[in-house]
Design an enzyme around this catalytic site. Structure first.
Site, PDB file in Angstrom:
ATOM      1  N   ARG A 112      19.305   5.896  -4.128  1.00  0.00           N
ATOM      2  CA  ARG A 112      18.089   6.236  -3.386  1.00  0.00           C
ATOM      3  C   ARG A 112      18.399   7.023  -2.124  1.00  0.00           C
ATOM      4  O   ARG A 112      17.656   7.929  -1.740  1.00  0.00           O
ATOM      5  CB  ARG A 112      17.314   4.968  -3.048  1.00  0.00           C
ATOM      6  CG  ARG A 112      16.779   4.316  -4.306  1.00  0.00           C
ATOM      7  CD  ARG A 112      15.679   3.365  -3.961  1.00  0.00           C
ATOM      8  NE  ARG A 112      15.129   2.755  -5.155  1.00  0.00           N
ATOM      9  CZ  ARG A 112      14.274   1.752  -5.127  1.00  0.00           C
ATOM     10  NH1 ARG A 112      13.878   1.253  -3.994  1.00  0.00           N
ATOM     11  NH2 ARG A 112      13.800   1.250  -6.240  1.00  0.00           N
ATOM     12  N   ASP A 148       1.671  -2.611   4.368  1.00  0.00           N
ATOM     13  CA  ASP A 148       2.983  -2.517   3.743  1.00  0.00           C
ATOM     14  C   ASP A 148       3.913  -1.818   4.720  1.00  0.00           C
ATOM     15  O   ASP A 148       3.457  -1.129   5.641  1.00  0.00           O
ATOM     16  CB  ASP A 148       2.912  -1.728   2.423  1.00  0.00           C
ATOM     17  CG  ASP A 148       4.072  -2.064   1.488  1.00  0.00           C
ATOM     18  OD1 ASP A 148       3.878  -2.881   0.568  1.00  0.00           O
ATOM     19  OD2 ASP A 148       5.178  -1.521   1.700  1.00  0.00           O
TER      20      ASP A 148
HETATM   21  C1  LIG Z   1       7.083  -6.000  -5.191  1.00  0.00           C
HETATM   22  S1  LIG Z   1       5.929  -5.394  -4.043  1.00  0.00           S
HETATM   23  C2  LIG Z   1       4.649  -6.608  -4.181  1.00  0.00           C
HETATM   24  C3  LIG Z   1       3.257  -6.010  -4.297  1.00  0.00           C
HETATM   25  C4  LIG Z   1       2.115  -7.009  -4.499  1.00  0.00           C
HETATM   26  N1  LIG Z   1       2.010  -7.914  -3.399  1.00  0.00           N
HETATM   27  C5  LIG Z   1       2.260  -7.748  -5.802  1.00  0.00           C
HETATM   28  O1  LIG Z   1       2.537  -8.944  -5.795  1.00  0.00           O
HETATM   29  O2  LIG Z   1       2.098  -7.127  -6.848  1.00  0.00           O
HETATM   30  C6  LIG Z   1       6.707  -5.805  -2.480  1.00  0.00           C
HETATM   31  C7  LIG Z   1       6.178  -4.982  -1.320  1.00  0.00           C
HETATM   32  O3  LIG Z   1       6.612  -5.587  -0.102  1.00  0.00           O
HETATM   33  C8  LIG Z   1       6.856  -4.556   0.843  1.00  0.00           C
HETATM   34  N2  LIG Z   1       7.717  -5.049   1.927  1.00  0.00           N
HETATM   35  C9  LIG Z   1       9.026  -5.377   1.880  1.00  0.00           C
HETATM   36  N3  LIG Z   1       9.478  -5.759   3.088  1.00  0.00           N
HETATM   37  C10 LIG Z   1       8.412  -5.688   3.931  1.00  0.00           C
HETATM   38  C11 LIG Z   1       8.249  -5.952   5.326  1.00  0.00           C
HETATM   39  N4  LIG Z   1       9.260  -6.368   6.096  1.00  0.00           N
HETATM   40  N5  LIG Z   1       7.014  -5.768   5.867  1.00  0.00           N
HETATM   41  C12 LIG Z   1       5.989  -5.354   5.087  1.00  0.00           C
HETATM   42  N6  LIG Z   1       6.083  -5.067   3.772  1.00  0.00           N
HETATM   43  C13 LIG Z   1       7.285  -5.245   3.197  1.00  0.00           C
HETATM   44  C14 LIG Z   1       7.507  -3.467  -0.014  1.00  0.00           C
HETATM   45  O4  LIG Z   1       7.415  -2.189   0.587  1.00  0.00           O
HETATM   46  C15 LIG Z   1       6.724  -3.563  -1.320  1.00  0.00           C
HETATM   47  O5  LIG Z   1       5.672  -2.638  -1.414  1.00  0.00           O
END
Ligand SMILES: C[S@@+](CC[C@H](N)C(=O)[O-])C[C@H]1O[C@@H](n2cnc3c(N)ncnc32)[C@H](O)[C@@H]1O
Length: 277
Positions: free
Chosen positions: A36, A147
């Site tokens: 990435r 996010d």
């Molecule tokens: C796997 S997705 C989950 C999406 C949704 N909540 C679901 O369950 O389908 C995880 C998300 O968490 C976000 N994320 C990770 N670390 C984070 C942080 N410190 N603060 C805010 N968002 C975060 C990532 O960018 C990603 O879009």
């Protein structure tokens, strides 16, 4: 260029990610990070990882940190993922809200989708609420969808999805809440304004202090804390506690657990917790 990522570089970059975003990049993620990062650095003037790392350390504006965190986040999501939470909204949260609203005219259901990725989660919440609550004028609901990834947030705010992503949505709801694309958008659907109007998308890093204005009936933080270690999870869950209204709920992913962390929530059922009254 073939990106050279030494163990030492990986260690420094993963320490940086942990400090900034709470995300634990264990050794197994080295190839992912290399791939990435190579893709991201190709469009920049950096000539080495060391130079890039130095820029991250001196970054006061987020110019490099924000896209770097973007490229390490895992964003898999889909509409009505883990449907039990949407059933719970319909069967428990909405009736409780309607009872409260019957004596308080200005009541509004406030929900936070924390880690909303490309928007499927907050739009699924919006559909559930608009289906379950009848209203005149503005719907008495609001969803804050946040996010850390600006790339995901702009996708979410645009609200355009390929038809195959809408598979879990019954056709009457698809017709009511999505517009079919034409010409170059053939094969895509766009969410209608009625959904977009009840959702606010905003970049927010869960590691930051929560604003004092935050106050929610329900927080969805699903499949996000899986990337954090127990120490970070504990901090964030306790911050959630402070911004959930008394009687409100916290939903986490079904493969996640709050076992082993110290928190005051009452366990309701798997992946559902309540701030008891
Ligand atoms: C796997 S997705 C989950 C999406 C949704 N909540 C679901 O369950 O389908 C995880 C998300 O968490 C976000 N994320 C990770 N670390 C984070 C942080 N410190 N603060 C805010 N968002 C975060 C990532 O960018 C990603 O879009």
């Amino acid at each position: 260029m073939e990106l050279q990522l030494t163990d030492q570089d990986f260690q420094k970059l993963s320490d940086f990610v942990y400090q900034k975003a709470g995300i634990n990049l264990h050794d197994g993620k080295k190839d992912l990070l290399r791939a990435r990062l190579a893709k991201y650095l190709r469009n920049t003037d950096f000539t080495s990882i060391k130079e890039f790392y130095q820029a991250l350390l001196n970054d006061r504006t987020g110019e490099y940190t924000v896209p770097f965190l973007d490229c390490i986040s895992t964003n898999l999501t889909y509409f009505f993922r883990e449907p039990q939470h949407f059933d719970f909204l319909r069967e428990t949260v909405i009736p409780t809200f309607l009872e409260k609203a019957s004596t308080n005219n200005g009541a509004r259901l406030e929900i936070w989708s924390a880690g909303c990725s490309s928007g499927e989660e907050p739009y699924s919440i919006a559909i559930t609420l608009l289906q379950g609550i009848s209203y005149h004028g503005r719907p008495p609901v609001h969803i804050l969808a946040t996010d850390i990834s600006t790339r995901m947030l702009s996708h979410a705010a645009r609200g355009i999805y390929p038809a195959e992503k809408l598979g879990a949505i019954p056709s009457d709801l698809k017709r009511r809440y999505f517009k079919r694309g034409k010409n170059k958008w053939e094969g895509f659907f766009k969410v209608k304004p009625v959904l977009q109007e009840v959702v606010t998308f905003k970049r927010f890093n869960l590691m930051e202090p929560f604003p004092s204005s935050f106050s929610f009936d329900v927080i969805f933080c699903r499949n996000v804390m899986i990337y954090f270690d127990k120490q970070v999870q504990e901090k964030i869950v306790n911050k959630f506690w402070r911004v959930i209204k008394s009687g409100g709920y916290l939903f986490i992913g079904h493969s996640e657990s709050l076992t082993g962390i110290d928190h005051p929530f009452k366990y309701v059922k798997p992946s559902t917790y309540q701030k008891s009254t």
